[in-house]
Enzyme design. Structure first.
Site, PDB file in Angstrom:
ATOM      1  N   ARG A 288      44.283  56.479  50.629  1.00 43.73           N
ATOM      2  CA  ARG A 288      45.697  56.453  49.876  1.00 43.73           C
ATOM      3  C   ARG A 288      45.446  57.580  48.524  1.00 43.73           C
ATOM      4  O   ARG A 288      44.398  57.826  48.194  1.00 43.73           O
ATOM      5  CB  ARG A 288      46.182  55.187  49.560  1.00 43.73           C
ATOM      6  CG  ARG A 288      46.689  54.340  50.603  1.00 43.73           C
ATOM      7  CD  ARG A 288      46.836  53.000  50.143  1.00 43.73           C
ATOM      8  NE  ARG A 288      45.705  52.159  49.870  1.00 43.73           N
ATOM      9  CZ  ARG A 288      45.732  50.914  49.178  1.00 43.73           C
ATOM     10  NH1 ARG A 288      46.860  50.414  49.204  1.00 43.73           N
ATOM     11  NH2 ARG A 288      44.664  50.277  48.897  1.00 43.73           N
TER      12      ARG A 288
ATOM     13  N   LYS B 262      43.452  52.874  43.610  1.00 36.23           N
ATOM     14  CA  LYS B 262      42.512  51.536  43.562  1.00 36.23           C
ATOM     15  C   LYS B 262      42.018  51.728  42.283  1.00 36.23           C
ATOM     16  O   LYS B 262      41.823  52.884  41.557  1.00 36.23           O
ATOM     17  CB  LYS B 262      41.357  51.690  44.658  1.00 36.23           C
ATOM     18  CG  LYS B 262      42.047  51.365  46.038  1.00 36.23           C
ATOM     19  CD  LYS B 262      42.720  49.966  46.112  1.00 36.23           C
ATOM     20  CE  LYS B 262      41.996  48.816  45.949  1.00 36.23           C
ATOM     21  NZ  LYS B 262      42.389  47.614  46.089  1.00 36.23           N
TER      22      LYS B 262
ATOM     23  N   TYR C 171      46.246  50.317  40.560  1.00 37.39           N
ATOM     24  CA  TYR C 171      45.755  48.928  40.747  1.00 37.39           C
ATOM     25  C   TYR C 171      44.669  48.565  39.863  1.00 37.39           C
ATOM     26  O   TYR C 171      43.633  49.300  40.166  1.00 37.39           O
ATOM     27  CB  TYR C 171      45.606  48.497  42.132  1.00 37.39           C
ATOM     28  CG  TYR C 171      46.811  48.528  43.017  1.00 37.39           C
ATOM     29  CD1 TYR C 171      48.080  47.459  42.668  1.00 37.39           C
ATOM     30  CD2 TYR C 171      47.333  49.333  44.077  1.00 37.39           C
ATOM     31  CE1 TYR C 171      49.374  47.595  43.593  1.00 37.39           C
ATOM     32  CE2 TYR C 171      48.412  49.460  44.841  1.00 37.39           C
ATOM     33  CZ  TYR C 171      49.155  48.420  44.328  1.00 37.39           C
ATOM     34  OH  TYR C 171      50.508  48.354  45.059  1.00 37.39           O
TER      35      TYR C 171
ATOM     36  N   HIS D 269      43.348  44.757  39.397  1.00 40.07           N
ATOM     37  CA  HIS D 269      42.769  43.514  39.551  1.00 40.07           C
ATOM     38  C   HIS D 269      41.500  43.270  38.564  1.00 40.07           C
ATOM     39  O   HIS D 269      40.575  42.802  39.118  1.00 40.07           O
ATOM     40  CB  HIS D 269      42.345  43.458  40.863  1.00 40.07           C
ATOM     41  CG  HIS D 269      43.525  44.041  42.130  1.00 40.07           C
ATOM     42  ND1 HIS D 269      44.515  43.182  41.995  1.00 40.07           N
ATOM     43  CD2 HIS D 269      43.743  44.922  42.752  1.00 40.07           C
ATOM     44  CE1 HIS D 269      45.174  43.861  43.143  1.00 40.07           C
ATOM     45  NE2 HIS D 269      44.833  44.797  43.419  1.00 40.07           N
TER      46      HIS D 269
ATOM     47  N   GLU E 282      49.899  46.038  39.790  1.00 41.00           N
ATOM     48  CA  GLU E 282      50.048  44.654  40.317  1.00 41.00           C
ATOM     49  C   GLU E 282      50.723  43.800  39.203  1.00 41.00           C
ATOM     50  O   GLU E 282      51.095  42.444  39.580  1.00 41.00           O
ATOM     51  CB  GLU E 282      48.961  44.096  40.831  1.00 41.00           C
ATOM     52  CG  GLU E 282      47.818  43.566  39.838  1.00 41.00           C
ATOM     53  CD  GLU E 282      46.673  44.780  39.436  1.00 41.00           C
ATOM     54  OE1 GLU E 282      45.704  44.360  38.784  1.00 41.00           O
ATOM     55  OE2 GLU E 282      47.040  45.812  39.793  1.00 41.00           O
TER      56      GLU E 282
ATOM     57  N   ASP F 246      41.355  40.632  46.603  1.00 40.65           N
ATOM     58  CA  ASP F 246      41.544  41.542  45.225  1.00 40.65           C
ATOM     59  C   ASP F 246      41.351  40.772  44.167  1.00 40.65           C
ATOM     60  O   ASP F 246      41.029  41.408  43.047  1.00 40.65           O
ATOM     61  CB  ASP F 246      42.833  42.279  45.452  1.00 40.65           C
ATOM     62  CG  ASP F 246      42.412  43.630  46.162  1.00 40.65           C
ATOM     63  OD1 ASP F 246      41.371  44.340  46.590  1.00 40.65           O
ATOM     64  OD2 ASP F 246      43.480  44.362  46.935  1.00 40.65           O
TER      65      ASP F 246
END
Length: 362
Positions: free
Chosen positions: A15, A74, A93, A95, A117, A267
């Site tokens: 991505r 990511k 993101y 996490h 997120e 995640d």
């Protein structure tokens, strides 16, 4: 502002954080955009597409070094930690509650980290939702594959055939992931049970899925339902915080020997005690004879679709941040809810709860 998008280097991740259309919008407002060569290839965008949109193609190191605002998909991985610095804003993101090493690297660097997120609109998570929709559907698609004999499964169809008892799917957690997992499983013809702890959401799910069992979730109910399941999908989320461990190791003895556990909460550390992250290259492992499927970037399997869905959601936030990070955070409390680290301190209550010994903003 100088805005960069690097190529994702997490294994099996293709991505990309900005599309050429987004680059066109940013450069039209006078911003400089730097795109690492090859960053968009897996998502269907060539280097020529980015150049035509006004981006400057560059190397990994240069993309990170030039950026005031760096947009990823990511979280940074080990080789990228050295690129973090105090005058950089990272929008991706993160996490963090699932990774102490990354959290410490973010704090040590002083980077401003804004996590997709935990950005909010009211009670919704608009930047997590599109990937959760995809992840829920892929959880069932991949479970169906790994129930097949040639995938070292028991040879069970996750669907309905006349005269044959259908496979059973247990979905723990009825949020966006759980809803879309249930939708896919019901559509396949499986015998589906959804467990949800919020009463209002439970009523919504009961209306959505008249052909499924929608039950109030608690520890006793989970223990009752595990022995029935051929597939268990874990989809419980506490925004920004570590996922609760709802299926413990001793529960594995309750399962059918051929059962498959699919933890979509991996995640955030996973909602099964025996979860650890896997990749599409090596997705399944066994604990006490029970197979676990815990791929940590499920939407990475469909980078063209996933990039389009994600960037549709992130575009207005990227445009706002490009106009000034402080102003954007001050103007939008929902965006400010995504602020995870700044000036060496944790700004997310969920992450601070996961790591109470690390410095947190006052």
């Amino acid at each position: 502002m100088r805005i960069s998008v690097p190529r994702e280097i997490k294994p099996e991740e293709a991505r990309v954080g900005l599309t050429p259309t987004m680059v066109t919008s940013l450069t039209a407002q006078g911003h400089e955009v730097f795109v690492e060569e090859g960053a968009g290839l897996g998502a269907g965008f060539s280097d020529d597409d980015y150049a035509a949109a006004g981006a400057q193609l560059t190397t990994q190191e240069d993309a990170w070094a030039r950026a005031d605002l760096l947009v990823k998909v990511k979280e940074p991985v080990g080789p990228e930690y050295g690129f973090l610095r105090p005058d950089l804003t990272l929008f991706t993101y993160l996490h963090l509650a699932a990774s102490r090493p990354l959290t410490e690297a973010m704090l040590d660097s002083g980077v401003t980290g804004i996590a997709y997120e935990t950005v909010r609109v009211g009670r919704t998570l608009p930047l997590l939702r599109p990937m959760s929709e995809i992840a829920g559907r892929l959880a069932i698609a991949n479970a169906a594959h790994h129930l097949q004999f040639h995938a070292d499964g028991p040879g069970i169809l996750l669907g309905r055939v006349p005269g044959v008892v259908p496979a059973t799917a247990l979905v723990i957690g009825g949020g966006t992931v759980g809803e879309h997992a249930a939708r896919a499983a019901v559509g396949a013809g499986a015998d589906v049970t959804v467990l949800e702890a919020n009463g209002d959401r439970l009523r919504q799910l009961d209306t959505l899925f008249p052909n499924a069992r929608v039950l109030m979730s608690d520890a006793h109910r989970i223990e009752e339902e595990l022995p029935r399941a051929d597939v268990v999908v874990g989809s419980v989320l506490i925004p920004g915080a570590a996922a609760p461990k709802l299926v413990r190791r001793e529960h594995l003895a309750l399962l059918k020997p051929h059962a498959l556990l699919v933890d979509v909460a991996v995640d955030q550390g996973g909602c099964f005690e025996t979860t650890h992250p896997t990749t599409y290259h090596d997705p399944v492992y066994a604990v006490d004879g029970i197979r676990h499927y815990c791929v940590a970037n499920l939407p990475g399997a469909v980078p063209v679709t996933a990039t389009q869905a994600l960037t549709h959601a992130t575009t207005p936030y990227v445009m706002a941040l490009a106009g000034g990070v402080d102003a954007a955070l001050a103007a939008d409390a929902g965006l400010a809810a995504g602020l995870s680290t700044r000036q060496g301190a944790l700004c997310s209550p969920g992450v601070a709860a996961a790591f109470p010994d690390l410095p947190a903003a006052g």
